[in-house]
Design a protein around this motif. Structure first.
Motif, PDB file in Angstrom:
ATOM      1  N   VAL A 245       6.893   5.946  -0.338  1.00 54.09           N
ATOM      2  CA  VAL A 245       7.771   5.399   0.701  1.00 54.09           C
ATOM      3  C   VAL A 245       7.031   5.415   2.029  1.00 54.09           C
ATOM      4  CG1 VAL A 245      10.010   5.641   1.843  1.00 54.09           C
ATOM      5  CG2 VAL A 245       9.762   6.313  -0.574  1.00 54.09           C
ATOM      6  N   ASP A 246       7.064   4.281   2.749  1.00 53.13           N
ATOM      7  CA  ASP A 246       6.360   4.217   4.030  1.00 53.13           C
ATOM      8  C   ASP A 246       7.188   4.858   5.143  1.00 53.13           C
ATOM      9  OD1 ASP A 246       8.272   2.361   4.875  1.00 53.13           O
ATOM     10  OD2 ASP A 246       6.964   0.621   4.602  1.00 53.13           O
ATOM     11  N   ALA A 247       6.621   4.900   6.348  1.00 53.44           N
ATOM     12  CA  ALA A 247       7.257   5.589   7.470  1.00 53.44           C
ATOM     13  C   ALA A 247       8.545   4.915   7.915  1.00 53.44           C
ATOM     14  CB  ALA A 247       6.275   5.688   8.640  1.00 53.44           C
ATOM     15  N   GLN A 248       8.763   3.684   7.501  1.00 55.92           N
ATOM     16  CA  GLN A 248       9.998   2.980   7.837  1.00 55.92           C
ATOM     17  C   GLN A 248      11.096   3.169   6.795  1.00 55.92           C
ATOM     18  OE1 GLN A 248       9.370  -1.115   9.337  1.00 55.92           O
ATOM     19  NE2 GLN A 248       7.157  -0.686   9.177  1.00 55.92           N
ATOM     20  N   GLY A 249      10.770   3.891   5.731  1.00 55.39           N
ATOM     21  CA  GLY A 249      11.759   4.150   4.705  1.00 55.39           C
ATOM     22  C   GLY A 249      11.781   3.141   3.578  1.00 55.39           C
ATOM     23  N   ARG A 250      10.695   2.357   3.429  1.00 54.10           N
ATOM     24  CA  ARG A 250      10.649   1.324   2.385  1.00 54.10           C
ATOM     25  C   ARG A 250       9.743   1.780   1.234  1.00 54.10           C
ATOM     26  NH1 ARG A 250       8.493  -3.546   6.014  1.00 54.10           N
ATOM     27  NH2 ARG A 250       6.917  -1.898   6.291  1.00 54.10           N
ATOM     28  N   ILE A 251      10.193   1.542   0.010  1.00 53.44           N
ATOM     29  CA  ILE A 251       9.360   1.833  -1.163  1.00 53.44           C
ATOM     30  C   ILE A 251       8.290   0.752  -1.269  1.00 53.44           C
ATOM     31  CG2 ILE A 251       9.323   2.112  -3.674  1.00 53.44           C
ATOM     32  CD1 ILE A 251      12.259   2.985  -3.512  1.00 53.44           C
ATOM     33  N   ARG A 252       7.029   1.171  -1.290  1.00 51.53           N
ATOM     34  CA  ARG A 252       5.919   0.224  -1.303  1.00 51.53           C
ATOM     35  C   ARG A 252       5.113   0.240  -2.602  1.00 51.53           C
ATOM     36  NH1 ARG A 252       4.732  -1.219   3.949  1.00 51.53           N
ATOM     37  NH2 ARG A 252       3.586  -2.917   2.935  1.00 51.53           N
ATOM     38  N   TYR A 253       5.314   1.280  -3.415  1.00 51.89           N
ATOM     39  CA  TYR A 253       4.542   1.382  -4.653  1.00 51.89           C
ATOM     40  C   TYR A 253       5.226   2.414  -5.536  1.00 51.89           C
ATOM     41  CZ  TYR A 253       0.449   2.016  -7.736  1.00 51.89           C
ATOM     42  OH  TYR A 253      -0.392   2.083  -8.820  1.00 51.89           O
ATOM     43  N   HIS A 254       5.071   2.268  -6.868  1.00 49.52           N
ATOM     44  CA  HIS A 254       5.574   3.280  -7.787  1.00 49.52           C
ATOM     45  C   HIS A 254       4.634   3.368  -8.984  1.00 49.52           C
ATOM     46  CE1 HIS A 254       7.453  -0.381  -9.598  1.00 49.52           C
ATOM     47  NE2 HIS A 254       7.185   0.245 -10.726  1.00 49.52           N
TER      48      HIS A 254
ATOM     49  N   SER B   5      -3.150   6.183  -6.771  1.00 48.29           N
ATOM     50  CA  SER B   5      -2.004   6.734  -6.036  1.00 48.29           C
ATOM     51  C   SER B   5      -2.453   7.388  -4.741  1.00 48.29           C
ATOM     52  CB  SER B   5      -1.272   7.751  -6.910  1.00 48.29           C
ATOM     53  OG  SER B   5      -0.674   7.132  -8.032  1.00 48.29           O
ATOM     54  N   GLU B   6      -3.575   8.087  -4.773  1.00 48.16           N
ATOM     55  CA  GLU B   6      -4.044   8.719  -3.539  1.00 48.16           C
ATOM     56  C   GLU B   6      -4.512   7.674  -2.534  1.00 48.16           C
ATOM     57  OE1 GLU B   6      -6.828  12.447  -2.023  1.00 48.16           O
ATOM     58  OE2 GLU B   6      -6.642  11.997  -4.167  1.00 48.16           O
ATOM     59  N   ASP B   7      -5.077   6.586  -3.010  1.00 42.91           N
ATOM     60  CA  ASP B   7      -5.433   5.483  -2.105  1.00 42.91           C
ATOM     61  C   ASP B   7      -4.187   4.937  -1.411  1.00 42.91           C
ATOM     62  OD1 ASP B   7      -8.159   5.577  -2.599  1.00 42.91           O
ATOM     63  OD2 ASP B   7      -8.076   4.107  -4.241  1.00 42.91           O
ATOM     64  N   VAL B   8      -3.068   4.818  -2.166  1.00 41.35           N
ATOM     65  CA  VAL B   8      -1.822   4.326  -1.570  1.00 41.35           C
ATOM     66  C   VAL B   8      -1.323   5.309  -0.510  1.00 41.35           C
ATOM     67  CG1 VAL B   8       0.618   3.844  -2.049  1.00 41.35           C
ATOM     68  CG2 VAL B   8      -1.149   2.950  -3.569  1.00 41.35           C
ATOM     69  N   ILE B   9      -1.411   6.610  -0.777  1.00 42.40           N
ATOM     70  CA  ILE B   9      -0.989   7.605   0.215  1.00 42.40           C
ATOM     71  C   ILE B   9      -1.777   7.439   1.501  1.00 42.40           C
ATOM     72  CG2 ILE B   9      -1.001  10.069   0.749  1.00 42.40           C
ATOM     73  CD1 ILE B   9      -0.390  10.600  -2.218  1.00 42.40           C
ATOM     74  N   ARG B  10      -3.095   7.343   1.390  1.00 45.81           N
ATOM     75  CA  ARG B  10      -3.929   7.204   2.594  1.00 45.81           C
ATOM     76  C   ARG B  10      -3.602   5.905   3.332  1.00 45.81           C
ATOM     77  NH1 ARG B  10      -8.544  10.162   0.036  1.00 45.81           N
ATOM     78  NH2 ARG B  10      -9.092   8.283  -1.086  1.00 45.81           N
ATOM     79  N   ARG B  11      -3.361   4.863   2.564  1.00 46.34           N
ATOM     80  CA  ARG B  11      -3.058   3.569   3.174  1.00 46.34           C
ATOM     81  C   ARG B  11      -1.751   3.614   3.962  1.00 46.34           C
ATOM     82  NH1 ARG B  11      -3.707  -1.991  -0.297  1.00 46.34           N
ATOM     83  NH2 ARG B  11      -3.083  -3.479   1.309  1.00 46.34           N
ATOM     84  N   LEU B  12      -0.720   4.217   3.388  1.00 41.59           N
ATOM     85  CA  LEU B  12       0.561   4.304   4.078  1.00 41.59           C
ATOM     86  C   LEU B  12       0.477   5.222   5.289  1.00 41.59           C
ATOM     87  CD1 LEU B  12       3.063   4.485   1.053  1.00 41.59           C
ATOM     88  CD2 LEU B  12       2.449   2.501   2.464  1.00 41.59           C
ATOM     89  N   LEU B  13      -0.294   6.309   5.182  1.00 44.43           N
ATOM     90  CA  LEU B  13      -0.475   7.188   6.328  1.00 44.43           C
ATOM     91  C   LEU B  13      -1.215   6.483   7.457  1.00 44.43           C
ATOM     92  CD1 LEU B  13      -1.403  10.545   4.535  1.00 44.43           C
ATOM     93  CD2 LEU B  13       0.708  10.048   5.788  1.00 44.43           C
ATOM     94  N   ALA B  14      -2.257   5.708   7.106  1.00 40.85           N
ATOM     95  CA  ALA B  14      -2.995   4.966   8.119  1.00 40.85           C
ATOM     96  C   ALA B  14      -2.091   3.930   8.791  1.00 40.85           C
ATOM     97  CB  ALA B  14      -4.206   4.290   7.494  1.00 40.85           C
ATOM     98  N   ASP B  15      -1.256   3.255   8.010  1.00 41.00           N
ATOM     99  CA  ASP B  15      -0.323   2.276   8.578  1.00 41.00           C
ATOM    100  C   ASP B  15       0.658   2.941   9.542  1.00 41.00           C
ATOM    101  OD1 ASP B  15      -1.528   0.309   7.099  1.00 41.00           O
ATOM    102  OD2 ASP B  15       0.020   0.234   5.541  1.00 41.00           O
TER     103      ASP B  15
END
Length: 572
Positions: free
Chosen positions: A369-378, A388-398
């Motif tokens: 879930v991104d910082a806006q509360g939207r599910i972006r990947y599962h 999955s860890e790449d997605v975490i870093r990507r959402l944190l960077a965003d």
């Protein structure tokens, strides 16, 4: 709605199922009476009792099962008295106080015709009918056990019983006309009444001997299991598709908003969290349950992500949604969290409220879930950890995080949490309760009745068998006498078994063998080299870890003192 229709159709099909046969004598004992006055109350009492007992069996735990068995014996006693009274009408006046008088009253009502006596007979018959369950009812009961007591559970069970009552009502109405014409034409009313009494007593005897769920199932040529399973396949929803593979330079899709967390029944390692309170943070939601081997293997990665990115804006939220009844106990979950070293927040989802809000179906399941509360990947199941860890870093960077640590977590788990072997021919997960049992090699599983089982000398790969006296419920098999065992021919590097002691906190000794000998260096983390172990909690036990990798072996676990419940095998 589809599941409701499915449950109703499954009930309709019970008219040609072997498990309905012991019930028919009690139903047709009223075949020559007015349907609205006697047949309908009988069927209503039968259906309501069935739904109540089935609900208790699904969600109430061991005490409900014991209550149901007591109710069955009480019902058999009353119905036996009714059968005797049908054979010898004077016996109803001779039998005396207090319980026998009740049977006499029911017998006299059978002659006089009372809606209340008919509904009372339906209640007794419903207790006898309750263990009857094919794949569809097994699906309904499994759903009930997972989701907890609810209006939906009761409605589904009522739909099943209504379907069966519909079939029985048609047979009863037609049978009543047929019997009435026979009585008018041949004048055999007295003999017919006695014949019905014999049938009632024969039905009681069959149920008392366990023939209603054992022998009749084996002898019947009209089993509906395949028909019911096809209906399940037709009406079941398609599983959720996987998320698309993330591409560099391409934004992650928005899969929906994070649902609320209001349905949690408890919290560990944190005060209650809310969707609004998590806004502005990247959230990883991990659905897990502590006896799930796949969850245990994924958990080291989840815990490492929580530690690695905690200070950069990531919140890892574990949602513990139970698969087995004992996993609903908060004390069991608390002990598992402590022993597994879980430090991130965990929501107890005993009512499946969060599970349903996410429309989830899998253990483990990870929602990002991104910082806006939207599910972006599962991601469902094990594996895919680097992605999955790449997605975490990507959402944190965003979300504006900088200085993120590089590399990937190792996720090194121990014992049952160690990564699975690469042998994809290993034995699949094997449930030991009759609702989901497969590959059983010891004859027929008798549902809900203590039965003596005998393991065959030879087993094919992936087959299992029971030895000794066991009661097989929808969820587990319960050992009734000391010395019982379970045998399996498995393939894999590891073999685990979910078990629980019957007496709660009283430890139970067990012994395991490989190909008839002590496991030695092939012993799992919960047994010693001689194969000795102790069942001291409701959890998954690692029994075998082959030192030379995956192989095909014959495994046996014996409980010299009895006192065990067994749920499911998993391999690794």
């Amino acid at each position: 709605m589809f599941v409701l229709i499915l449950a109703y159709l499954g009930g309709v099909l019970t008219i040609i199922s072997p498990c309905i046969l012991p019930v028919l004598p009690f139903v047709f004992a009223r075949a020559d009476r007015p349907f609205a006055r006697e047949g309908l109350p009988l069927l209503a009492g039968m259906g309501l009792t069935f739904a109540l007992v089935a609900t208790l069996a699904a969600v109430g735990g061991q005490w409900a099962i014991q209550l149901n068995q007591g109710g069955r014996w009480l019902a058999m006693a009353v119905l036996a008295l009714m059968g005797l009274a049908l054979l010898w009408p004077r016996l109803a006046d001779v039998l005396a106080r207090p319980f026998v008088a009740l049977g006499g009253r029911w017998s006299r009502h059978a002659d006089g015709g009372s809606p209340w006596s008919a509904s009372g007979l339906g209640v007794a018959t419903g207790l006898l009918w309750a263990p009857c369950a094919g794949p569809i009812l097994g699906l309904v009961l499994t759903t009930a056990a997972l989701q907890g007591a609810s209006v939906t559970t009761t409605v589904l069970l009522l739909a099943f019983s209504a379907g069966a009552a519909t079939s029985l009502a048609l047979a009863l109405m037609l049978g009543g006309r047929f019997l009435a014409s026979m009585k008018r034409a041949l004048g055999i009313g007295e003999w017919l009444r006695r014949a019905l009494g014999v049938l009632v007593l024969a039905g009681v005897a069959a149920i008392a001997l366990g023939l209603d769920t054992g022998l009749l199932t084996r002898l019947s040529l009209a089993s509906t299991a395949r028909i019911e399973q096809r209906l399940v396949d037709v009406f079941a929803d398609d599983p959720a598709p996987p998320s698309p593979v993330p591409q560099l330079g391409v934004p992650l899709p928005v899969e929906g908003w994070m649902p609320p967390l209001d349905g949690a029944t408890g919290w560990f390692n944190s005060p209650p969290l809310t969707r609004a309170g998590l806004r502005g943070r990247v959230v990883l939601v991990d659905f897990w349950t502590y006896s799930c081997i796949n969850c245990l293997r994924a958990l080291p990665y989840v815990s490492d992500w929580a530690a690695k990115y905690r200070d950069h804006g990531l919140v890892v939220l574990g949602v513990h949604t139970p698969e087995f009844a004992f996993e609903k106990t908060p004390g069991n979950v608390a002990r598992a969290i402590e022993s597994l070293g879980i430090g991130h927040p965990v929501a107890l989802d005993n009512d499946y409220a969060i599970w349903r809000a996410f429309d989830n179906r899998y253990w483990p399941a990870h929602y990002f879930v991104d910082a806006q509360g939207r599910i972006r990947y599962h991601h469902f199941g094990e594996g895919g950890y680097e992605r999955s860890e790449d997605v975490i870093r990507r959402l944190l960077a965003d979300a504006g995080a900088t200085g993120l640590p590089g590399g990937y977590v190792s996720g090194d788990g121990r014992d049952a949490g160690a990564p699975a072997s690469t042998d994809y021919t290993r034995t699949p997960e094997t449930y030991l309760g009759h609702a989901r049992a497969e590959r059983f090699a010891g004859g027929e599983l008798v549902r809900g009745v203590a039965t003596d089982y005998y393991a065959p000398a030879a087993l094919a790969l992936h087959q299992w068998a029971l030895q000794g006296r066991w009661t097989v419920t929808a969820e587990h098999a319960r050992l009734e006498r000391p010395g019982g065992s379970v045998v399996m021919r498995f393939r894999g590097r590891d073999l685990h078994l979910v078990m629980a002691p019957i007496a709660g906190d009283r430890p139970v000794r067990f012994r395991v063998t490989l190909d008839g000998a002590a496991p030695g260096a092939d012993a799992g983390s919960d047994v010693d080299a001689q194969g000795q172990g102790t069942l001291d909690a409701d959890r998954l036990y690692q029994l075998i870890r082959l030192r030379d990798g995956s192989d095909e072996r014959r495994f046996e676990i014996t409980f010299p003192e009895g006192g065990a419940r067994i749920y499911a095998f998993t391999s690794g």
